[in-house]
Design a protein around this motif. Structure first.
Motif, PDB file in Angstrom:
ATOM      1  N   VAL A 126       7.326  -2.896   7.256  1.00  9.88           N
ATOM      2  CA  VAL A 126       8.027  -2.546   6.381  1.00  9.88           C
ATOM      3  C   VAL A 126       7.151  -3.864   4.968  1.00  9.88           C
ATOM      4  O   VAL A 126       6.442  -4.094   4.969  1.00  9.88           O
ATOM      5  CB  VAL A 126       9.685  -3.615   6.171  1.00  9.88           C
ATOM      6  CG1 VAL A 126       9.831  -2.934   7.872  1.00  9.88           C
ATOM      7  CG2 VAL A 126       8.928  -5.506   6.585  1.00  9.88           C
ATOM      8  N   ASP A 169       7.156  -5.795   1.542  1.00 12.64           N
ATOM      9  CA  ASP A 169       8.101  -6.759   0.341  1.00 12.64           C
ATOM     10  C   ASP A 169       8.762  -5.567  -1.074  1.00 12.64           C
ATOM     11  O   ASP A 169       8.869  -4.241  -1.828  1.00 12.64           O
ATOM     12  CB  ASP A 169       6.779  -7.043  -0.293  1.00 12.64           C
ATOM     13  CG  ASP A 169       7.859  -8.331  -1.335  1.00 12.64           C
ATOM     14  OD1 ASP A 169       7.989  -8.872  -2.433  1.00 12.64           O
ATOM     15  OD2 ASP A 169       8.192  -9.612  -0.796  1.00 12.64           O
ATOM     16  N   GLY A 170      10.267  -6.242  -1.399  1.00  8.37           N
ATOM     17  CA  GLY A 170      11.323  -5.611  -2.010  1.00  8.37           C
ATOM     18  C   GLY A 170      12.038  -4.057  -1.661  1.00  8.37           C
ATOM     19  O   GLY A 170      13.044  -3.630  -1.854  1.00  8.37           O
ATOM     20  N   GLU A 171      11.516  -3.748  -0.220  1.00  7.50           N
ATOM     21  CA  GLU A 171      12.678  -3.097   0.461  1.00  7.50           C
ATOM     22  C   GLU A 171      13.590  -3.612   1.121  1.00  7.50           C
ATOM     23  O   GLU A 171      14.285  -4.670   1.718  1.00  7.50           O
ATOM     24  CB  GLU A 171      11.380  -2.144   1.790  1.00  7.50           C
ATOM     25  CG  GLU A 171      11.481  -0.924   2.481  1.00  7.50           C
ATOM     26  CD  GLU A 171      11.228  -0.331   3.185  1.00  7.50           C
ATOM     27  OE1 GLU A 171       9.788  -1.036   3.528  1.00  7.50           O
ATOM     28  OE2 GLU A 171      10.999   0.476   3.687  1.00  7.50           O
ATOM     29  N   LYS A 172      14.353  -2.227   1.127  1.00  5.30           N
ATOM     30  CA  LYS A 172      15.795  -2.596   2.170  1.00  5.30           C
ATOM     31  C   LYS A 172      16.287  -1.472   3.205  1.00  5.30           C
ATOM     32  O   LYS A 172      15.419  -0.711   3.665  1.00  5.30           O
ATOM     33  CB  LYS A 172      16.847  -2.261   0.489  1.00  5.30           C
ATOM     34  CG  LYS A 172      17.149  -2.492  -0.163  1.00  5.30           C
ATOM     35  CD  LYS A 172      18.289  -1.946  -0.793  1.00  5.30           C
ATOM     36  CE  LYS A 172      18.604  -3.142  -1.696  1.00  5.30           C
ATOM     37  NZ  LYS A 172      18.063  -3.960  -2.991  1.00  5.30           N
ATOM     38  N   ARG A 208      -3.531  -8.294  -0.215  1.00  3.14           N
ATOM     39  CA  ARG A 208      -2.533  -8.405  -1.217  1.00  3.14           C
ATOM     40  C   ARG A 208      -1.634  -7.730  -1.171  1.00  3.14           C
ATOM     41  O   ARG A 208      -2.958  -6.452  -0.583  1.00  3.14           O
ATOM     42  CB  ARG A 208      -3.182  -8.457  -2.473  1.00  3.14           C
ATOM     43  CG  ARG A 208      -3.609  -9.534  -2.406  1.00  3.14           C
ATOM     44  CD  ARG A 208      -4.570  -9.890  -4.309  1.00  3.14           C
ATOM     45  NE  ARG A 208      -5.145  -9.103  -4.745  1.00  3.14           N
ATOM     46  CZ  ARG A 208      -6.199  -9.497  -4.211  1.00  3.14           C
ATOM     47  NH1 ARG A 208      -7.081 -10.694  -3.241  1.00  3.14           N
ATOM     48  NH2 ARG A 208      -7.302  -8.388  -4.478  1.00  3.14           N
ATOM     49  N   VAL A 209      -0.449  -7.601  -0.793  1.00  6.52           N
ATOM     50  CA  VAL A 209       0.123  -5.851  -0.357  1.00  6.52           C
ATOM     51  C   VAL A 209       1.019  -5.286  -1.474  1.00  6.52           C
ATOM     52  O   VAL A 209       1.129  -5.773  -2.813  1.00  6.52           O
ATOM     53  CB  VAL A 209       1.395  -6.137   0.203  1.00  6.52           C
ATOM     54  CG1 VAL A 209       2.138  -5.360   0.975  1.00  6.52           C
ATOM     55  CG2 VAL A 209       1.166  -6.983   1.729  1.00  6.52           C
ATOM     56  N   SER A 210       0.877  -3.978  -1.646  1.00 10.34           N
ATOM     57  CA  SER A 210       1.137  -2.955  -2.546  1.00 10.34           C
ATOM     58  C   SER A 210       1.144  -1.564  -2.072  1.00 10.34           C
ATOM     59  O   SER A 210       0.976  -1.184  -2.083  1.00 10.34           O
ATOM     60  CB  SER A 210      -0.101  -2.684  -3.210  1.00 10.34           C
ATOM     61  OG  SER A 210       0.472  -2.015  -4.428  1.00 10.34           O
TER      62      SER A 210
END
Lengths: 104, 320
Positions: free
Chosen positions: B179, B181-184, B216-218
């Motif tokens: 999952v 960052d920012g995911e629902k 760092r995740v993108s």
């Protein structure tokens, strides 16, 4: 009794919901949801298909549409305009996160 | 039941016109609506003002509300028998004052347009449970591998006296791996309880992933800095890079420049179904800040023997 563990499901481009599920979850009349599809606020996988299916992420959009319709007393067209701005904000926030990742 | 001053909730005086009521609601809706507001307690405030508007915007409901009289906010009260005879429809036994488990908005549910939006305890038909939303903060490792987490939420519910209160809501859920960052995410059936046979609501999770000291995740991709010494970049080298799935060996070709990216396919976040992101190693050229006499001499020799000009494009002769 130990409570069972419930699986959280990603609302991404892979998971799919049917038109019926979308209508049930959104809580809007079906004809209003069809209007939102017509305005491009909800996008089926294949608009030409006799029965629409959607990427699961549209579930969140449909629920937001229902809230906005009810709470701001907007007609479906107004709702579609607001949704487009909310989508743009989300894209920009995602771009900012991505830039932070790449630039360090 | 407890009294609520709907006019005060919307910042109005009694006797406000319909236009003033609408304008007040719209002004506050812009400020507190959960989809657009970053205000503290926005959700709670919005529910209160929405309930007030639901009653005051309808002439019949408003008249019924006004005829209740005026009390202090939160004060216990009971509609008079005259009021009940005149306004109460579809609620049995009200003449005897059976209002103990009613909330204020449900008094007007049978009037004009039908049901009020919130909080009635005597629903006349099946009602789906509310959807809940929560922010879930995960470590990078939890997001990468997936995790079982215990959520202890505090959700808004109507109590028996018609007030809103926060109650605990505990859910144990399995977050899938990969999952971002920012995911629902959605946990079906773990929202509020449905009433009279209606389905339970769902729980929606907004994922936040903590920063990692290295990666760092993108989206599904990971970025990591690859520091190189000048001679490594010029001559080429082989380095060991850490990845969440274990270290990998990377061949750096001669002539590598700062800012260049090397892609390690499939070494990013991965989730079920075979979808995987990549890892990108971003080259940074690091120079030693302290050199001894011999090293200094070697650098000067190199500088004198080279025609390399990294600022050729800034030459005034070129830019004229």
């Amino acid at each position: 009794m130990i409570a069972p563990v419930a699986d959280a499901v990603c609302l991404d481009a892979i998971a799919e919901v049917s038109w019926t599920e979308l209508v049930a979850a959104a809580g809007l009349p079906e004809d209003e949801l069809r209007e939102l599809v017509r305005y491009g606020a909800l996008v089926p996988r294949d608009p030409e298909a006799p029965t629409w299916t959607f990427e699961a992420r549209w579930l969140v959009v449909a629920k937001a549409a229902s809230r906005i319709r009810r709470d701001f007393e907007l007609d479906p067209y107004g709702v579609s305009v607001v949704l487009s701005y909310l989508e743009r904000i989300e894209r920009l926030e995602a771009e900012i996160r991505a830039l932070h990742a790449r630039l360090g | 039941m407890r009294y609520k001053d709907y006019y005060a909730t919307l910042g109005l005086k009694r006797g406000a016109s319909a236009d003033e009521i609408k304008a007040a609601y719209r002004r506050l809706a812009r400020k507190y609506h959960p989809d657009v507001s970053k205000e503290k307690d926005a959700e709670e405030k919005f529910k209160e003002m929405a309930e007030a508007y639901e009653t005051l915007k309808d002439p019949e409901k408003r008249a019924a509300y006004d005829q209740l009289g005026s009390y202090a906010p939160g004060q216990e009260f009971r509609p008079s028998p005259d009021w009940s005879r005149h306004y109460s429809r579809g609620h049995d036994g009200q003449a005897e004052g059976g209002f103990e488990d009613f909330d204020l908005s449900s008094l007007f549910a049978g009037l004009a347009g039908g049901r009020g939006r919130a909080g009635a305890h005597r629903a006349e038909r099946p009602s789906a449970g509310s959807d809940y939303e929560a922010v879930v903060r995960l470590s990078f490792e939890q997001a990468f591998h997936g995790a079982e987490i215990d959520l202890e939420l505090s959700v808004l519910e109507w109590d028996a006296e018609g007030g809103m209160r926060r109650v605990p809501h505990r859910v144990k859920t399995r977050i899938p791996r990969g999952v971002t960052d920012g995911e629902k995410l959605r946990v079906p059936g773990k929202g509020g309880k449905g009433t009279r046979g209606g389905p339970d609501g769902d729980l929606y999770l907004n994922i936040e992933v903590a920063e990692h000291p290295l990666y760092r995740v993108s989206g599904m991709d990971l970025y990591v800095d690859l520091p190189l010494a000048p001679w490594e970049a010029i001559l080429g080298t082989s380095v060991t890079l850490p990845t969440p799935g274990g270290p990998v060996r990377l061949k750096v070709p001669p002539g590598t420049r700062a800012g260049q990216q090397f892609r390690l396919a499939g070494r990013g976040l991965a989730r079920g179904g075979g979808t995987a992101g990549h890892m990108y190693a971003l080259v940074r050229i690091e120079v030693p800040t302290v050199v001894d006499d011999r090293q200094g001499a070697l650098y000067r020799q190199l500088a004198e023997s080279s025609n390399f000009n990294p600022r050729a494009h800034l030459d005034p002769e070129v830019t004229r």
